[in-house]
Design an enzyme around this catalytic site. Structure first.
Site, PDB file in Angstrom:
ATOM      1  N   CYS A 199      24.072  25.068  27.662  1.00  0.00           N
ATOM      2  CA  CYS A 199      24.390  24.941  29.049  1.00  0.00           C
ATOM      3  C   CYS A 199      25.623  25.357  29.275  1.00  0.00           C
ATOM      4  CB  CYS A 199      24.242  23.222  29.434  1.00  0.00           C
ATOM      5  SG  CYS A 199      25.630  22.433  28.764  1.00  0.00           S
ATOM      6  N   CYS A 251      35.255  70.677  -3.802  1.00  0.00           N
ATOM      7  CA  CYS A 251      34.185  70.120  -3.212  1.00  0.00           C
ATOM      8  C   CYS A 251      34.711  68.509  -2.882  1.00  0.00           C
ATOM      9  CB  CYS A 251      32.959  70.272  -4.205  1.00  0.00           C
ATOM     10  SG  CYS A 251      31.775  69.087  -3.434  1.00  0.00           S
ATOM     11  N   CYS A 286      27.687  73.230  -2.050  1.00  0.00           N
ATOM     12  CA  CYS A 286      28.257  73.128  -3.532  1.00  0.00           C
ATOM     13  C   CYS A 286      26.968  73.304  -4.261  1.00  0.00           C
ATOM     14  CB  CYS A 286      29.545  72.171  -3.724  1.00  0.00           C
ATOM     15  SG  CYS A 286      29.819  72.073  -5.501  1.00  0.00           S
ATOM     16  N   CYS A 337      26.780  26.199  38.474  1.00  0.00           N
ATOM     17  CA  CYS A 337      28.273  25.821  39.010  1.00  0.00           C
ATOM     18  C   CYS A 337      28.598  26.239  40.501  1.00  0.00           C
ATOM     19  CB  CYS A 337      29.259  26.379  38.191  1.00  0.00           C
ATOM     20  SG  CYS A 337      30.987  25.911  38.877  1.00  0.00           S
ATOM     21  N   HIS A 347      28.319  69.415   9.490  1.00  0.00           N
ATOM     22  CA  HIS A 347      27.940  68.626  10.894  1.00  0.00           C
ATOM     23  C   HIS A 347      27.663  69.583  12.127  1.00  0.00           C
ATOM     24  CE1 HIS A 347      31.847  70.301  12.345  1.00  0.00           C
ATOM     25  NE2 HIS A 347      32.267  69.693  11.016  1.00  0.00           N
ATOM     26  N   CYS A 358      33.861  24.574  31.985  1.00  0.00           N
ATOM     27  CA  CYS A 358      32.525  25.217  32.788  1.00  0.00           C
ATOM     28  C   CYS A 358      32.786  26.526  32.260  1.00  0.00           C
ATOM     29  CB  CYS A 358      32.677  24.847  34.115  1.00  0.00           C
ATOM     30  SG  CYS A 358      31.244  25.892  34.912  1.00  0.00           S
ATOM     31  N   CYS A 415      68.116  81.128 -19.717  1.00  0.00           N
ATOM     32  CA  CYS A 415      69.370  80.830 -19.590  1.00  0.00           C
ATOM     33  C   CYS A 415      70.415  80.466 -20.752  1.00  0.00           C
ATOM     34  CB  CYS A 415      69.723  79.763 -18.672  1.00  0.00           C
ATOM     35  SG  CYS A 415      69.202  77.874 -19.187  1.00  0.00           S
ATOM     36  N   CYS A 419      35.636  23.644  23.120  1.00  0.00           N
ATOM     37  CA  CYS A 419      36.518  24.491  22.301  1.00  0.00           C
ATOM     38  C   CYS A 419      36.700  23.633  21.157  1.00  0.00           C
ATOM     39  CB  CYS A 419      38.027  24.861  22.785  1.00  0.00           C
ATOM     40  SG  CYS A 419      38.653  26.125  21.863  1.00  0.00           S
ATOM     41  N   HIS A 467      33.481  18.243  36.949  1.00  0.00           N
ATOM     42  CA  HIS A 467      32.123  19.159  37.110  1.00  0.00           C
ATOM     43  C   HIS A 467      31.363  17.584  37.107  1.00  0.00           C
ATOM     44  CE1 HIS A 467      34.123  22.881  36.830  1.00  0.00           C
ATOM     45  NE2 HIS A 467      32.907  23.448  37.305  1.00  0.00           N
TER      46      HIS A 467
END
Length: 567
Positions: free
Chosen positions: A308, A226, A248, A342, A263, A322, A154, A313, A332
């Site tokens: 048991c 590859c 490859c 139970c 595959h 339980c 240009c 928790c 219980h």
């Protein structure tokens, strides 16, 4: 050695007592319908032997090194430059614009040259720099002698320092530098490789050349890099080839269509689902659902693996409940069944209170066990394949020379051993993917599933025989102090097993790729029931595993301090 008779000639009587890979494996029908499609699978060894051999010899790709890529690139640029009578730099820009497609360049250029020039940034006439002693750079606005200024077609003048900075910034931004235009905001003239070579620094030239070379592969629909880590080869695929599996020069095989590892016989969609399933969180949630219960107070999932029914928790919750009915443990005691039962749970269960919860838990457990069954065997064959690859490398680099010395055989006469190990590697790959195939095979297609399990089991046993021959029986000759006279018998046996195993696995791949289409209602479930012994998926029974798991779940220790599942 493509047929069953050849196989019997190649192997000694002891190795073939159980009619390995023979058509006489109980697949015949009492009704005389030996031509049924189910039995064609085993008959294809002899009928299609020539086709199989020619198929193996077909090359569906060409491997390209960096030198090959550069050479092809230069040849294409020269060809376009000659045909269209344009400078080489312009031919390069034109090819990059049309993704290195020679036919596309020719079609577009001769259809409407003016539009192509406008789109690419070519000017019909070159504009020379103004014939002044000094010119003003359009970027830094400093005055420089004309000989220190440069411009694209240009004619817009810029100094060398500004050109280097402009090019360097574009190259640093990435492959977009291949579509570089004049720095003047109002100008769209293309900047070709000739100006890069003239004005850029050596480092930028090297980067630009690397981007240019990579674009030749990445923009071309017939070529790909590859995907193996560290590999710098590219692969050109022969469009229309029967198989998408390509190998490859680095020895890595991959699928041209999806670029995952090779595959066959599984299609790309199934591979994508399997890989996603292996990496997704859905199986973690299934495990949590099948093996844990939420704390009734804080809802944190807790796994109970022994002890048991009294659960505490972890802090800060410390709620005691339980395990069976999830009720507070304060309610219980001996009257409700003690620590290991139970009564409330049993009564509620009989009334159907826990039916939906137990159903969901059972479904999650069954789904998890089924997935685990297939995944473990898929992963095991992958590990076996990696070990076989290491053994093949060891054979190539060390053991073959040792065997040549001990048996007084030239290495050129021992290539049958490398072929056997290469076949083992390939068979491990195929066998691995048959487990993904089996996982997605609909459970309601009873006849196909039974026939698939039979074929898979035969493939496993045949591969194990080849593997044992190539590993353990070969070791005898490696350990020998002097040449052994039965080495030629071993050669015949191993070569025969390699050939037969190759044919069987190729038939297996073709059968699975066609969806076992020969197995249908006409074959009947009764036929499969008569001829195929019941097997778990993959031809390996898992009853002992289930029994062991059942025994394990019944046994429990004395401790009842249980840990929550980490989220």
């Amino acid at each position: 050695m493509e047929s069953e008779d050849d196989m019997h000639d190649a192997n000694d009587e002891e190795s073939l007592e159980d009619d390995f890979y023979s058509g006489e494996t109980g697949m015949g029908s009492d009704d005389g319908d030996d031509d049924d499609g189910v039995y064609d699978f085993l008959d294809q060894e002899s009928d299609d032997s020539e086709d199989v051999t020619s198929h193996r010899q077909q090359q569906n790709c060409t491997i390209l090194s960096e030198a090959d890529i550069s050479q092809r690139q230069e040849e294409d640029i020269d060809r376009v430059s000659t045909v269209l009578s344009i400078p080489r730099y312009a031919a390069g820009v034109l090819l990059r614009h049309y993704n290195w497609s020679l036919s596309k360049v020719h079609d577009e250029w001769f259809a409407n040259e003016e539009n192509v020039r406008k789109a690419v940034g070519f000017l019909e006439k070159l504009v020379d720099l103004p014939n002044f002693r000094e010119l003003t750079c359009g970027i830094c606005f400093e005055n420089y002698p004309q000989k220190m200024m440069s411009a694209a077609a240009c004619g817009h003048p810029f100094c060398g320092a500004c050109w280097r900075g402009y090019i360097g910034t574009s190259v640093s931004d990435g492959p977009g530098c291949l579509l570089l235009r004049c720095p003047d905001p109002s100008c769209g003239a293309a900047v070709g490789q000739d100006m890069i070579n003239l004005l850029a620094t050596d480092e930028d030239k090297e980067k630009y050349t690397r981007y240019l070379r990579r674009s030749y592969i990445e923009d071309n629909r017939k070529t790909k890099w590859c995907p193996a880590p560290g590999c710098e080869y590219a692969v050109e695929f022969v469009i229309g080839s029967a198989s998408y599996d390509v190998c490859c020069n680095c020895a890595y095989s991959f699928c041209w269509n999806c670029t995952e590892e090779a595959h066959r016989p599984v299609d790309c969609g199934t591979v994508a689902k399997w890989i996603l399933k292996n990496s997704a969180e859905s199986e973690n949630m299934n495990w949590i659902l099948a093996n844990s219960k939420p704390c009734p107070k804080c809802k944190r999932p807790i796994e109970k693996n022994q002890g048991c029914m009294h659960i505490t928790c972890t802090p800060p919750c410390k709620f005691e409940f339980c395990w069976l009915c999830l009720g507070a443990w304060s309610e219980h005691g001996e009257r409700t069944g003690g620590f290991y039962a139970c009564n409330r749970y049993e009564s509620a269960k009989q009334e159907g209170v826990y039916d939906e919860c137990e159903r969901r838990r059972e479904m999650a457990k069954n789904s998890l066990e089924r997935y685990t069954h297939y995944y473990e065997r898929w992963a095991t064959n992958q590990s076996s394949r990696q070990k076989a690859l290491a053994d093949l490398h060891s054979m190539q680099t060390e053991k073959l020379e040792k065997l040549s010395d001990k048996q007084s055989q030239p290495e050129s006469q021992l290539k049958f051993i490398l072929e056997a190990w290469s076949q083992i590697v390939e068979c491990r790959r195929v066998l691995k993917w048959t487990y993904a195939y089996g996982y997605y095979l609909p459970e309601n297609e009873f006849a196909k599933r039974r026939f698939f399990e039979y074929l898979q089991g035969e493939a496993e046993s045949g591969l194990e025989r080849l593997h044992q021959c190539a590993e353990k029986e070969l070791q005898v000759f490696l350990d020998a102090e002097a040449p052994m006279k039965d080495f030629n018998d071993f050669r015949t046996k191993l070569a025969g097993l390699t050939s037969v195993t190759r044919n069987y696995f190729e038939n297996l791949v073709r059968a699975l790729e066609t969806g076992l289409k020969d197995v249908g209602p006409s074959n009947s479930q009764a036929t499969c029931s008569k001829t195929l012994s019941p097997k778990s998926p993959g031809g390996k029974g898992n009853s002992s595993k289930s029994k062991a798991a059942s025994n394990s779940s019944r046994s429990s220790g004395s401790s009842h301090c249980l840990q929550p599942v980490d989220m």
